[in-house]
Design a protein around this motif. Structure first.
Motif, PDB file in Angstrom:
ATOM      1  N   ASP A 135       0.839  -1.202   0.000  1.00  0.00           N
ATOM      2  CA  ASP A 135       0.000   0.000   0.000  1.00  0.00           C
ATOM      3  C   ASP A 135       0.874   1.252   0.000  1.00  0.00           C
ATOM      4  O   ASP A 135       0.629   2.208  -0.750  1.00  0.00           O
ATOM      5  N   SER A 136       1.874   1.262   0.871  1.00  0.00           N
ATOM      6  CA  SER A 136       2.741   2.438   1.006  1.00  0.00           C
ATOM      7  C   SER A 136       3.487   2.737  -0.283  1.00  0.00           C
ATOM      8  O   SER A 136       3.630   3.908  -0.668  1.00  0.00           O
ATOM      9  N   VAL A 137       3.970   1.713  -0.941  1.00  0.00           N
ATOM     10  CA  VAL A 137       4.723   1.921  -2.181  1.00  0.00           C
ATOM     11  C   VAL A 137       3.795   2.458  -3.278  1.00  0.00           C
ATOM     12  O   VAL A 137       4.178   3.343  -4.054  1.00  0.00           O
ATOM     13  N   ASP A 138       2.567   1.929  -3.342  1.00  0.00           N
ATOM     14  CA  ASP A 138       1.608   2.419  -4.327  1.00  0.00           C
ATOM     15  C   ASP A 138       1.256   3.880  -4.050  1.00  0.00           C
ATOM     16  O   ASP A 138       1.187   4.706  -4.972  1.00  0.00           O
ATOM     17  N   LEU A 139       1.064   4.211  -2.773  1.00  0.00           N
ATOM     18  CA  LEU A 139       0.750   5.591  -2.406  1.00  0.00           C
ATOM     19  C   LEU A 139       1.933   6.526  -2.626  1.00  0.00           C
ATOM     20  O   LEU A 139       1.757   7.675  -3.039  1.00  0.00           O
ATOM     21  N   GLY A 140       3.142   6.035  -2.345  1.00  0.00           N
ATOM     22  CA  GLY A 140       4.320   6.900  -2.351  1.00  0.00           C
ATOM     23  C   GLY A 140       4.538   7.623  -3.665  1.00  0.00           C
ATOM     24  O   GLY A 140       4.668   8.855  -3.700  1.00  0.00           O
ATOM     25  N   TRP A 141       4.575   6.878  -4.770  1.00  0.00           N
ATOM     26  CA  TRP A 141       4.886   7.537  -6.038  1.00  0.00           C
ATOM     27  C   TRP A 141       3.724   8.400  -6.514  1.00  0.00           C
ATOM     28  O   TRP A 141       3.929   9.426  -7.179  1.00  0.00           O
ATOM     29  N   LYS A 142       2.494   8.026  -6.139  1.00  0.00           N
ATOM     30  CA  LYS A 142       1.339   8.812  -6.555  1.00  0.00           C
ATOM     31  C   LYS A 142       1.264  10.131  -5.785  1.00  0.00           C
ATOM     32  O   LYS A 142       0.960  11.188  -6.366  1.00  0.00           O
ATOM     33  N   LEU A 143       1.543  10.083  -4.488  1.00  0.00           N
ATOM     34  CA  LEU A 143       1.595  11.321  -3.720  1.00  0.00           C
ATOM     35  C   LEU A 143       2.719  12.225  -4.229  1.00  0.00           C
ATOM     36  O   LEU A 143       2.555  13.447  -4.335  1.00  0.00           O
ATOM     37  N   ASP A 144       3.857  11.627  -4.548  1.00  0.00           N
ATOM     38  CA  ASP A 144       4.975  12.392  -5.106  1.00  0.00           C
ATOM     39  C   ASP A 144       4.551  13.089  -6.398  1.00  0.00           C
ATOM     40  O   ASP A 144       4.873  14.265  -6.623  1.00  0.00           O
ATOM     41  N   ALA A 145       3.825  12.371  -7.251  1.00  0.00           N
ATOM     42  CA  ALA A 145       3.365  12.953  -8.519  1.00  0.00           C
ATOM     43  C   ALA A 145       2.430  14.137  -8.274  1.00  0.00           C
ATOM     44  O   ALA A 145       2.496  15.161  -8.981  1.00  0.00           O
ATOM     45  N   MET A 146       1.566  14.025  -7.279  1.00  0.00           N
ATOM     46  CA  MET A 146       0.648  15.118  -6.983  1.00  0.00           C
ATOM     47  C   MET A 146       1.379  16.309  -6.376  1.00  0.00           C
ATOM     48  O   MET A 146       1.100  17.464  -6.710  1.00  0.00           O
ATOM     49  N   ILE A 147       2.314  16.039  -5.491  1.00  0.00           N
ATOM     50  CA  ILE A 147       3.075  17.119  -4.858  1.00  0.00           C
ATOM     51  C   ILE A 147       3.872  17.898  -5.902  1.00  0.00           C
ATOM     52  O   ILE A 147       3.950  19.135  -5.857  1.00  0.00           O
ATOM     53  N   ARG A 148       4.426  17.189  -6.879  1.00  0.00           N
ATOM     54  CA  ARG A 148       5.280  17.833  -7.882  1.00  0.00           C
ATOM     55  C   ARG A 148       4.489  18.349  -9.089  1.00  0.00           C
ATOM     56  O   ARG A 148       5.073  18.974  -9.971  1.00  0.00           O
ATOM     57  N   GLY A 149       3.206  18.054  -9.110  1.00  0.00           N
ATOM     58  CA  GLY A 149       2.345  18.690 -10.089  1.00  0.00           C
ATOM     59  C   GLY A 149       2.155  17.966 -11.405  1.00  0.00           C
ATOM     60  O   GLY A 149       1.453  18.486 -12.277  1.00  0.00           O
ATOM     61  N   TRP A 150       2.730  16.779 -11.579  1.00  0.00           N
ATOM     62  CA  TRP A 150       2.548  16.076 -12.851  1.00  0.00           C
ATOM     63  C   TRP A 150       1.502  14.965 -12.769  1.00  0.00           C
ATOM     64  O   TRP A 150       1.127  14.376 -13.786  1.00  0.00           O
ATOM     65  N   GLY A 151       1.001  14.705 -11.587  1.00  0.00           N
ATOM     66  CA  GLY A 151      -0.053  13.718 -11.443  1.00  0.00           C
ATOM     67  C   GLY A 151      -1.392  14.279 -11.885  1.00  0.00           C
ATOM     68  O   GLY A 151      -1.712  15.437 -11.624  1.00  0.00           O
ATOM     69  N   GLY A 152      -2.183  13.462 -12.551  1.00  0.00           N
ATOM     70  CA  GLY A 152      -3.488  13.898 -13.033  1.00  0.00           C
ATOM     71  C   GLY A 152      -4.550  13.840 -11.955  1.00  0.00           C
ATOM     72  O   GLY A 152      -4.343  13.295 -10.858  1.00  0.00           O
TER      73      GLY A 152
END
Length: 553
Positions: free
Chosen positions: A320-337
């Motif tokens: 769960d943590s690994v799945d959340l980690g990269w997605k939260l990173d994407a949102m924080i850095r602004g490239w996540g949809g």
């Protein structure tokens, strides 16, 4: 009231919370991890670090820390079925110690034995490497409120005796089975709330193996006239042992004197020991109805509760943590949809359902001797008793074998029908348990292959999306690189002219996510690389995915 700010507030510093904080810190993201206790582990709940978790540790650079933990690597990992330690052995599943266990061909790592009071400090050491990760013990979540642009939480510093506010872009509850975050969100759990009422006893006895003739083993499973009634596990391979009174669905509490009598029954004679802790708990089979909201999520035991039979609980939570980690990173850095965080529940909840079910199945197999009661002859010293013990032991070993060999559970989980996996329409393979066949099908873990320089293909993944160009005639990647740059999306290109890699990956172009799962594959360049990237970063839906989803529905 004093106010502070963080990108991600993580509530609960068990192994799942520590893993998420470490993953975010490793990616360069600021986060705050709070824990209402002082973090000390008096009764370790887990001791098996699964092979996929070890692959994550490898990515983080701490796999050697785990394999070199204080747990003795020469300690046998056998599972022994017996009437008592000084009684009769009914059967044994021989498993080599960690220093002799062969590494499977599907991974650069082995599973490891590292109990929680050793594993948590390793993860804490990992987290403390990052100055931008703030770890606060004796700090409790009092309340929180979600807004369109973030979360406002009220925290209580028990050491200072004060409350203060913290704002965060996201909040993640990794605060265990009685999760305050889950309760605040009003999320229910579905399944069986009680499988058994079990009591764990940690006791100290340095010379336990010398007091009987069964030798050193990781786990002893005790069979009485009533069937399976007790287990004893070697926690640290030295002086501490965890005894579990398996129990039934009827609640029962034990006095210290009753516990002492049961320890003596397990030994078959009186001996010297020291009880350290007695902890009653409930085996459950529950999965949260929802994994969160737009900005608040739950993970680990907050989201799923399962019997420890199989060792899947903590390892599912790390996933769960690994799945959340990269997605939260994407949102924080602004490239996540906008839809990226929605994919967390879609991907991880089915894995929890699968693993919870497998854990309960293992428990039922362990307790199968309660239905097929052992014949009275197995407790007597006679030729009939010896024959009965062999027959019963062979049957019981066959019942239990599925629990010991589960590489398919750990490596074979797939993200079916995920909105951020670009489906290629190929059929889903069978779900394996004791075996695991590597494939590059979208949603699956990207295969491991040893490369000429001694590294693994898995070492290529983690920091960004990676586009693998396999074989000498693989299409050029410039179209993907331009599309990624236009979206400020991290993308690395790796050329693999390796026969084994080409054979296992099958396709000439394979796009791998930061968590090491395949996002897309093809032999040919797409007309619009940007459309592929927009799907896998959660910025648009795929017509192919929608068609597949409608067929499933």
């Amino acid at each position: 009231m004093t106010k502070s700010r963080t990108s991600v507030l993580i509530v609960g510093a068990g192994p799942v919370g520590l893993a998420l904080a470490g993953d975010l810190g490793w990616r360069g993201d600021a986060c705050t991890l709070i824990e209402r206790t002082d973090g000390a582990i008096s009764a370790p709940k887990m001791d098996m670090v699964g092979i996929r978790t070890m692959e994550h540790c490898r990515r983080w650079g701490i796999s050697d820390w785990v394999s070199h933990s204080p747990y003795p690597r020469d300690y046998p990992q056998d599972n022994v079925f017996l009437t008592s330690l000084t009684g009769y052995e009914l059967g044994r599943e021989a498993i080599p110690p960690k220093n002799l266990e062969k590494r499977p061909p599907q991974s650069p790592q082995n599973r490891e034995r590292c109990p929680q009071d050793m594993f948590d400090p390793i993860l804490t050491r990992f987290v403390r490497q990052f100055e931008h990760v703030d770890l606060r013990y004796r700090t409790e979540l009092v309340d929180f409120g979600e807004r369109d642009d973030g979360v406002v939480a009220t925290l209580r510093d028990h050491a200072a005796g004060r409350d203060y506010q913290m704002t965060a872009d996201f909040l993640v509850g990794t605060d265990g089975g009685s999760s305050a975050v889950r309760e605040k969100l009003g999320i229910g759990m579905s399944g069986q709330p009680v499988l058994t009422y079990t009591t764990n006893i940690i006791f100290r006895c340095p010379d336990l193996p010398e007091l009987h003739d069964k030798g050193r083993a990781y786990r002893f499973i005790f069979i009485g006239p009533e069937g399976t009634w007790l287990t004893i596990v070697a926690i640290n391979g030295a002086d501490r042992w965890r005894m579990s009174i398996v129990g039934t669905a009827e609640k029962k509490t034990f006095t210290e004197e009753e516990v002492k009598d049961l320890i003596r029954r397990a030994m078959g004679k009186d001996f010297d020991f020291e009880i350290l802790t007695i902890v009653p708990w409930v085996r459950r089979e529950l999965v949260a109805d929802s994994y969160g909201t737009k900005r608040v999520f739950i993970a680990g035991d907050s989201a799923h509760l399962m019997s420890p039979t199989g060792g899947f609980g903590m390892n599912t939570g790390i996933g769960d943590s690994v799945d959340l980690g990269w997605k939260l990173d994407a949102m924080i850095r602004g490239w996540g949809g906008a839809d990226l965080m929605r994919s967390y529940e879609i991907e991880r909840k089915p894995i929890a359902v699968r693993n919870v079910s497998e854990s309960s199945g293992n428990l039922k197999r362990m307790l199968s001797s309660r239905d097929r009661k052992p014949p009275a002859e197995i407790f007597g010293d006679s030729e009939a008793g010896r024959q009965a013990r062999k027959e019963f032991g062979d049957w019981y070993a066959e019942q239990m074998r599925r629990e010991w060999f589960t590489i398919g559970i750990h490596l074979g989980y797939r993200y079916e029908n995920s909105p951020v996996v670009y489906s290629d329409g190929t059929p889903s393979p069978a779900d394996e348990i004791a075996t695991y066949t590597q494939i590059s099908r979208p949603g699956s873990r990207a295969p491991h292959v040893w490369l000429a320089d001694g590294s693994s293909t898995l070492d290529l993944f983690g920091r960004s999306f990676v586009l693998l160009r396999l074989g000498r005639d693989a299409p050029d990647a410039e179209r993907f690189l331009r599309a990624a740059k236009a979206r400020n999306m991290p993308l690395d290109v790796q050329v693999l002219d390796d026969e084994e890699a080409c054979k296992i990956y099958q396709y000439r172009l394979v796009l791998v996510r930061p968590d090491g799962h395949v996002a897309w594959r093809s032999d040919n360049l797409p007309k619009d690389a940007g459309e592929i990237l927009d799907v896998v970063r959660g910025a648009r839906s795929s017509a192919v995915n929608e068609r597949n989803a409608s067929r499933v529905a």
